[in-house]
Design a protein around this motif. Sequence first.
Motif, short mmCIF file in Angstrom:
data_model
loop_
_atom_site.label_atom_id
_atom_site.label_comp_id
_atom_site.label_asym_id
_atom_site.label_seq_id
_atom_site.Cartn_x
_atom_site.Cartn_y
_atom_site.Cartn_z
N SER A 176 0.86 -1.30 0.02
CA SER A 176 -0.11 0.04 0.04
C SER A 176 0.80 1.26 -0.04
O SER A 176 2.08 1.23 0.37
CB SER A 176 -0.83 -0.21 1.36
OG SER A 176 -0.10 -0.10 2.53
N TRP A 220 1.19 5.67 0.71
CA TRP A 220 1.48 6.53 2.15
C TRP A 220 0.24 7.54 2.13
O TRP A 220 -0.10 8.13 3.11
CB TRP A 220 2.68 7.23 2.11
CG TRP A 220 3.03 7.97 0.94
CD1 TRP A 220 4.08 7.52 -0.16
CD2 TRP A 220 2.65 9.01 0.20
NE1 TRP A 220 4.05 8.23 -1.41
CE2 TRP A 220 3.19 9.29 -0.97
CE3 TRP A 220 1.71 10.03 0.47
CZ2 TRP A 220 2.95 10.47 -1.86
CZ3 TRP A 220 1.34 11.01 -0.15
CH2 TRP A 220 1.89 11.39 -1.40
N LYS A 277 2.46 -4.91 3.46
CA LYS A 277 3.73 -4.22 3.38
C LYS A 277 3.34 -2.70 3.08
O LYS A 277 2.96 -2.25 1.84
CB LYS A 277 4.64 -4.59 2.08
CG LYS A 277 6.26 -4.44 2.37
CD LYS A 277 6.54 -3.01 2.23
CE LYS A 277 6.47 -2.16 1.00
NZ LYS A 277 6.99 -0.77 1.15
N GLU A 281 6.94 2.78 2.78
CA GLU A 281 7.99 3.24 3.88
C GLU A 281 7.70 4.44 4.78
O GLU A 281 8.36 4.51 5.62
CB GLU A 281 9.38 3.09 3.33
CG GLU A 281 9.32 3.97 1.97
CD GLU A 281 8.74 3.20 0.70
OE1 GLU A 281 7.68 2.54 0.77
OE2 GLU A 281 9.71 2.99 -0.36
N GLY A 299 -0.38 1.99 -5.57
CA GLY A 299 0.51 2.89 -6.01
C GLY A 299 0.78 3.48 -7.47
O GLY A 299 -0.42 3.47 -7.97
N SER A 300 1.93 3.67 -7.66
CA SER A 300 2.06 4.37 -8.91
C SER A 300 2.05 3.58 -10.05
O SER A 300 2.17 2.22 -9.81
CB SER A 300 3.45 5.18 -8.86
OG SER A 300 4.47 4.44 -8.87
N THR A 342 5.39 1.60 -10.83
CA THR A 342 5.91 0.50 -9.62
C THR A 342 4.71 -0.71 -10.03
O THR A 342 5.27 -1.78 -10.22
CB THR A 342 5.46 0.91 -8.45
OG1 THR A 342 6.20 2.18 -7.92
CG2 THR A 342 5.97 -0.22 -7.27
N LEU A 400 -3.88 1.94 -9.31
CA LEU A 400 -2.81 2.84 -9.55
C LEU A 400 -3.22 4.32 -9.91
O LEU A 400 -4.29 4.81 -9.42
CB LEU A 400 -2.04 2.30 -10.98
CG LEU A 400 -1.93 0.76 -10.81
CD1 LEU A 400 -1.39 0.28 -12.29
CD2 LEU A 400 -0.84 0.68 -9.59
N GLY A 401 -2.32 5.15 -10.34
CA GLY A 401 -2.56 6.59 -10.25
C GLY A 401 -3.86 7.10 -11.03
O GLY A 401 -4.40 6.34 -11.88
N CYS A 409 -5.48 9.70 -4.95
CA CYS A 409 -5.57 9.18 -6.56
C CYS A 409 -6.80 9.73 -7.00
O CYS A 409 -7.02 9.84 -8.47
CB CYS A 409 -5.62 7.63 -6.44
SG CYS A 409 -6.88 6.99 -5.44
N GLU A 440 0.61 12.66 -13.75
CA GLU A 440 -0.12 12.73 -12.36
C GLU A 440 0.79 13.66 -11.60
O GLU A 440 1.84 13.78 -11.33
CB GLU A 440 0.00 11.53 -11.67
CG GLU A 440 -0.82 11.41 -10.45
CD GLU A 440 -0.98 10.07 -9.78
OE1 GLU A 440 -0.04 9.31 -9.56
OE2 GLU A 440 -2.22 9.77 -9.36
N HIS A 455 -14.30 0.43 -6.35
CA HIS A 455 -13.14 1.42 -6.67
C HIS A 455 -12.14 0.85 -7.25
O HIS A 455 -11.58 -0.33 -7.02
CB HIS A 455 -12.55 1.85 -5.31
CG HIS A 455 -11.40 2.94 -5.40
ND1 HIS A 455 -11.66 3.86 -5.92
CD2 HIS A 455 -10.09 2.37 -5.01
CE1 HIS A 455 -10.34 4.62 -5.83
NE2 HIS A 455 -9.47 3.50 -5.38
#
Length: 523
Positions: free
Chosen positions: A143, A145, A169, A172, A220-221, A224, A243-244, A276, A374, A442
């Motif tokens: 996931s 941030w 995970k 970070e 995420g992006s 990635t 994603l984005g 997003c 983005e 979603h």
Amino acid sequence: MATDLQIAARKVASTNPSTGETLREFECASEAEVQAAVARARAAQPKWSELGARRRVATLHEFQNLLHKKKSDIARLITREAGKPYVEALLTEVLVVLDAARFCIENAYSFLRDEPVPHRNLAMKTKAGRILREPYGVIGVISPWNYPFSIPAVETLAALVTGNAVVLKPSEFTSLVALELASLLQAAGVPKNVFQVLVGDGATGAAIINSEIDKLIFTGSVATGKRVAQIAAARLLPIVLELGGKDPMLVLDDADIETASSGAVWGAFANAGQACLSVERCYVHRSPYDRFIKACVTKTKRLRVGNGLDAESDVGPMIHERQLRIAESHVEDARARGARVLVGGSRLPGLGPNFYAPTVVADVTHEMRIMREETFGPVLPIMQFESDDEAIRLANDSEYGLAASVWTRDKARGEALARRITAGSVMVNDAVSCFGISEAPHGGVKSSGLGRTHGRLGLEEMVRIKYLDSDRLPGMKKVWWYGYGESFSRQMEGFLDLMFARGLGARMRGALRSAGIVTKGKL
Ligand code: NAD
């Protein structure tokens, strides 16, 4: 990929983006630790699954209860680690998770019940089938941030209630919030190996994809996500990719400009634009264009930027300076190509290195990065259009397809245009907020992703489908078994006529020709 030793040596830090204070440092989980955690999850999962839906639902009830009691502490932690205003943490994170738990509690039992499959193939009439929904086993969740609590929690609750174990995970940058989710789930009765958090960076994420998980839910992006999909493809690991986005907002000539401008300002600047589903491209019809821009500028000037823990702050910091530089470079590129920066367009160093002023940019074009990539920052770029057809063409001229919004006083016209936009969801007269509807699926199309989270479709992603079929006449040899020959062929032709010929007469003749098919001897 990095070796185990390299991963073990890596550290990540959780930092308050408003103040720069280091909240805690963590060692990244190594490849060996990831594998061990997944093995523990695999061993614990069957018992969790065997508990049954009712007992798992009861655990979620307790989780919901505990989260409600701790709502302020959790929201404050989210604000400290991710920066967003405290009230946004309550609304877009804690409330979303409380409601997602409610959705799972209300729906899991009926969702997991065997689903009969009635059918109308006469040849198969002795068959009674049903769909079973079975847990995958171990679900990996990776996931971001920007919604450090609601994104992993919504996905985790759906996975747990359907009988899976989860290894998470988190980003970070927001490990503390994820660990808080783990302690809430454990306190509610989820066994510690059924939900585990593996703190770490991208290499820890890659180790999860390479481990023995049964499915991955990645948010995420796009960059990635594409790497993740490549690794997953090598072993056909099922994945969901959230994603984005580069969500368009279409303001039609008959829109309520006072409301639409407030919606645009909130949709672009909530969570400092790091959502997003943010309004990332705003298209306004020529006739209200100037009025709309003026209203957005006035409202943007009134926004108070500051530490999210200050109740008077409307907009908090960005997560880190690297993210700020992306937004800044998009604004500078637009400015250099002739766009007008009407408010904002600069850093706010007096507040700290991660603060960027809410920015309204007018007269942008699709040649500018601000309308193609983005931005993920507090920036509202606005462009004019002449006709509904042009608005649709512009909205669809993007590699992304997450969500969109149409603003009009004419609901039928708004919905008709919504159908022509290529996106996972389209709202008429609001933006972003459908993320808060637990029943609403979603997810995106095009580069914005694969699969869905939230709602019934989100639950479907957490289960394997099995079709179970029992014969009602087990002692009967089936007509299609061996015993082929001239007469069987003619009977089959007749049977096809009985089923599908046009006209009653042809069907009756088919019935006569196929007579005897059931009593015919078989090998
Ligand atoms: P990111 O892609 O940098 O990181 C996302 C997660 O992937 C993090 O946990 C990261 O550690 C991990 N990761 C990084 N490299 C990896 C690898 N090689 N293998 C496995 N995992 C790896 O994204 P971010 O900056 O954390 O989040 C922002 C992005 O997420 C934006 O593009 C945003 O639009 C998107 N997003 C999408 C949704 C959605 O629902 N569609 C929701 C929120 C955010």
